[in-house]
Design a protein around this motif. Structure first.
Motif, PDB file in Angstrom:
ATOM      1  N   LEU A  40       0.959  -1.173  -0.139  1.00  0.00           N
ATOM      2  CA  LEU A  40      -0.094   0.058   0.031  1.00  0.00           C
ATOM      3  C   LEU A  40       0.931   1.316   0.045  1.00  0.00           C
ATOM      4  CD1 LEU A  40      -3.338  -0.968   2.467  1.00  0.00           C
ATOM      5  CD2 LEU A  40      -2.996  -0.231   0.071  1.00  0.00           C
ATOM      6  N   LYS A  41       1.855   1.203   0.960  1.00  0.00           N
ATOM      7  CA  LYS A  41       2.919   2.454   0.953  1.00  0.00           C
ATOM      8  C   LYS A  41       3.340   2.667  -0.337  1.00  0.00           C
ATOM      9  CE  LYS A  41       3.806   2.266   5.861  1.00  0.00           C
ATOM     10  NZ  LYS A  41       4.471   1.800   6.726  1.00  0.00           N
ATOM     11  N   ALA A  42       3.881   1.493  -0.968  1.00  0.00           N
ATOM     12  CA  ALA A  42       4.504   1.742  -2.490  1.00  0.00           C
ATOM     13  C   ALA A  42       3.668   1.965  -3.666  1.00  0.00           C
ATOM     14  CB  ALA A  42       5.362   0.282  -2.576  1.00  0.00           C
ATOM     15  N   HIS A  43       2.095   1.652  -3.344  1.00  0.00           N
ATOM     16  CA  HIS A  43       1.079   1.844  -4.425  1.00  0.00           C
ATOM     17  C   HIS A  43       1.495   0.918  -5.549  1.00  0.00           C
ATOM     18  CE1 HIS A  43      -0.647   5.856  -3.117  1.00  0.00           C
ATOM     19  NE2 HIS A  43       0.693   5.973  -2.500  1.00  0.00           N
ATOM     20  N   ASP A  44       1.857  -0.420  -4.983  1.00  0.00           N
ATOM     21  CA  ASP A  44       2.352  -1.356  -5.983  1.00  0.00           C
ATOM     22  C   ASP A  44       1.124  -2.387  -6.104  1.00  0.00           C
ATOM     23  OD1 ASP A  44       3.157  -4.005  -7.199  1.00  0.00           O
ATOM     24  OD2 ASP A  44       4.927  -4.002  -5.885  1.00  0.00           O
ATOM     25  N   HIS A  45       0.381  -2.103  -7.419  1.00  0.00           N
ATOM     26  CA  HIS A  45      -1.013  -2.552  -7.811  1.00  0.00           C
ATOM     27  C   HIS A  45      -1.066  -4.251  -7.515  1.00  0.00           C
ATOM     28  CE1 HIS A  45      -4.519  -4.290 -10.318  1.00  0.00           C
ATOM     29  NE2 HIS A  45      -5.022  -2.872 -10.012  1.00  0.00           N
ATOM     30  N   GLY A  46       0.034  -4.756  -8.385  1.00  0.00           N
ATOM     31  CA  GLY A  46       0.140  -6.092  -8.314  1.00  0.00           C
ATOM     32  C   GLY A  46       0.402  -6.833  -7.001  1.00  0.00           C
ATOM     33  N   GLU A  47       1.416  -6.179  -6.232  1.00  0.00           N
ATOM     34  CA  GLU A  47       1.413  -6.873  -4.751  1.00  0.00           C
ATOM     35  C   GLU A  47       0.320  -6.661  -3.727  1.00  0.00           C
ATOM     36  OE1 GLU A  47       3.275  -9.058  -2.165  1.00  0.00           O
ATOM     37  OE2 GLU A  47       3.869  -8.821  -4.004  1.00  0.00           O
ATOM     38  N   ILE A  48      -0.262  -5.518  -4.166  1.00  0.00           N
ATOM     39  CA  ILE A  48      -1.661  -5.106  -3.203  1.00  0.00           C
ATOM     40  C   ILE A  48      -2.537  -6.430  -3.507  1.00  0.00           C
ATOM     41  CG2 ILE A  48      -3.541  -3.627  -3.151  1.00  0.00           C
ATOM     42  CD1 ILE A  48      -1.784  -1.375  -3.437  1.00  0.00           C
ATOM     43  N   GLU A  49      -2.966  -6.643  -4.871  1.00  0.00           N
ATOM     44  CA  GLU A  49      -3.535  -7.731  -5.232  1.00  0.00           C
ATOM     45  C   GLU A  49      -3.116  -9.135  -4.617  1.00  0.00           C
ATOM     46  OE1 GLU A  49      -4.023  -7.685  -9.791  1.00  0.00           O
ATOM     47  OE2 GLU A  49      -5.939  -6.773  -9.244  1.00  0.00           O
ATOM     48  N   ARG A  50      -2.089  -9.380  -4.698  1.00  0.00           N
ATOM     49  CA  ARG A  50      -1.553 -10.674  -4.313  1.00  0.00           C
ATOM     50  C   ARG A  50      -1.518 -10.729  -2.629  1.00  0.00           C
ATOM     51  NH1 ARG A  50       2.202  -9.959  -8.514  1.00  0.00           N
ATOM     52  NH2 ARG A  50       3.614  -8.716  -7.012  1.00  0.00           N
ATOM     53  N   SER A  51      -1.083  -9.696  -2.085  1.00  0.00           N
ATOM     54  CA  SER A  51      -1.223  -9.882  -0.618  1.00  0.00           C
ATOM     55  C   SER A  51      -2.510  -9.715   0.084  1.00  0.00           C
ATOM     56  CB  SER A  51      -0.294  -8.742   0.010  1.00  0.00           C
ATOM     57  OG  SER A  51       0.888  -8.645  -0.331  1.00  0.00           O
ATOM     58  N   LEU A  52      -3.569  -8.911  -0.729  1.00  0.00           N
ATOM     59  CA  LEU A  52      -4.881  -9.021  -0.225  1.00  0.00           C
ATOM     60  C   LEU A  52      -5.491 -10.271  -0.451  1.00  0.00           C
ATOM     61  CD1 LEU A  52      -7.297  -6.962   0.408  1.00  0.00           C
ATOM     62  CD2 LEU A  52      -7.624  -6.687  -1.720  1.00  0.00           C
ATOM     63  N   HIS A  53      -5.246 -11.127  -1.515  1.00  0.00           N
ATOM     64  CA  HIS A  53      -5.830 -12.353  -1.551  1.00  0.00           C
ATOM     65  C   HIS A  53      -5.317 -13.135  -0.548  1.00  0.00           C
ATOM     66  CE1 HIS A  53      -7.366 -15.963  -3.958  1.00  0.00           C
ATOM     67  NE2 HIS A  53      -6.056 -16.478  -3.738  1.00  0.00           N
ATOM     68  N   GLN A  54      -4.097 -13.096  -0.168  1.00  0.00           N
ATOM     69  CA  GLN A  54      -3.361 -14.123   0.857  1.00  0.00           C
ATOM     70  C   GLN A  54      -4.150 -13.676   2.047  1.00  0.00           C
ATOM     71  OE1 GLN A  54       0.981 -13.821   1.030  1.00  0.00           O
ATOM     72  NE2 GLN A  54       0.836 -16.246   1.643  1.00  0.00           N
ATOM     73  N   VAL A  55      -4.336 -12.332   2.606  1.00  0.00           N
ATOM     74  CA  VAL A  55      -4.625 -11.945   3.730  1.00  0.00           C
ATOM     75  C   VAL A  55      -6.201 -12.395   3.940  1.00  0.00           C
ATOM     76  CG1 VAL A  55      -5.660 -10.171   5.098  1.00  0.00           C
ATOM     77  CG2 VAL A  55      -3.418  -9.927   4.228  1.00  0.00           C
ATOM     78  N   ARG A  56      -6.708 -12.500   2.596  1.00  0.00           N
ATOM     79  CA  ARG A  56      -8.468 -12.935   2.735  1.00  0.00           C
ATOM     80  C   ARG A  56      -8.360 -14.313   3.120  1.00  0.00           C
ATOM     81  NH1 ARG A  56     -10.787  -8.878  -1.749  1.00  0.00           N
ATOM     82  NH2 ARG A  56     -11.512  -7.519  -0.685  1.00  0.00           N
TER      83      ARG A  56
END
Length: 115
Positions: A40-56
């Protein structure tokens, strides 16, 4: 008799195994949340999607493990809920920003080639 002691030992061993599993999953979720915060801090779209999927996914596993497989209302930590909401919002904003950039680029290219 002896059977009761053995049953208690087996039950304690199973409880320890479950507790270790819950702790491991909690650590995995906390690590995924940290990765999501950094993305989120880096505004990294791909990593946000991957991490969000993993958190969920880990949140779902953690809820099942902590309820002993019994369905229950998921009780996520408020900061986890806020983190997921912030990530979802950021993904939407990045998507809208990318769409606007594409529109501007297309309009500029059309204008440049209109001569």
């Amino acid at each position: 008799g002896r059977g009761v002691g053995e049953a208690e030992d087996a039950l304690l061993a199973e409880a320890e195994t479950q507790l270790k599993s819950i702790r491991r999953e909690r650590c995995q979720r906390e690590a995924a949340e940290r990765r999501l915060q950094l993305a989120l801090k880096a505004h990294d779209h791909g990593e946000i999607e991957r991490s969000l999927h993993q958190v969920r996914a880990l949140g779902h596993v953690f809820a099942e493990a902590s309820s002993g497989g019994v369905p229950m209302a998921r009780q996520e930590a408020p900061q986890s809920v806020r983190l997921v909401e912030a990530a979802t919002s950021m993904l939407r904003q990045i998507g809208e920003s990318n769409a606007k950039k594409k529109q501007v680029t297309t309009a500029l290219m059309d204008w440049l080639h209109s001569d």
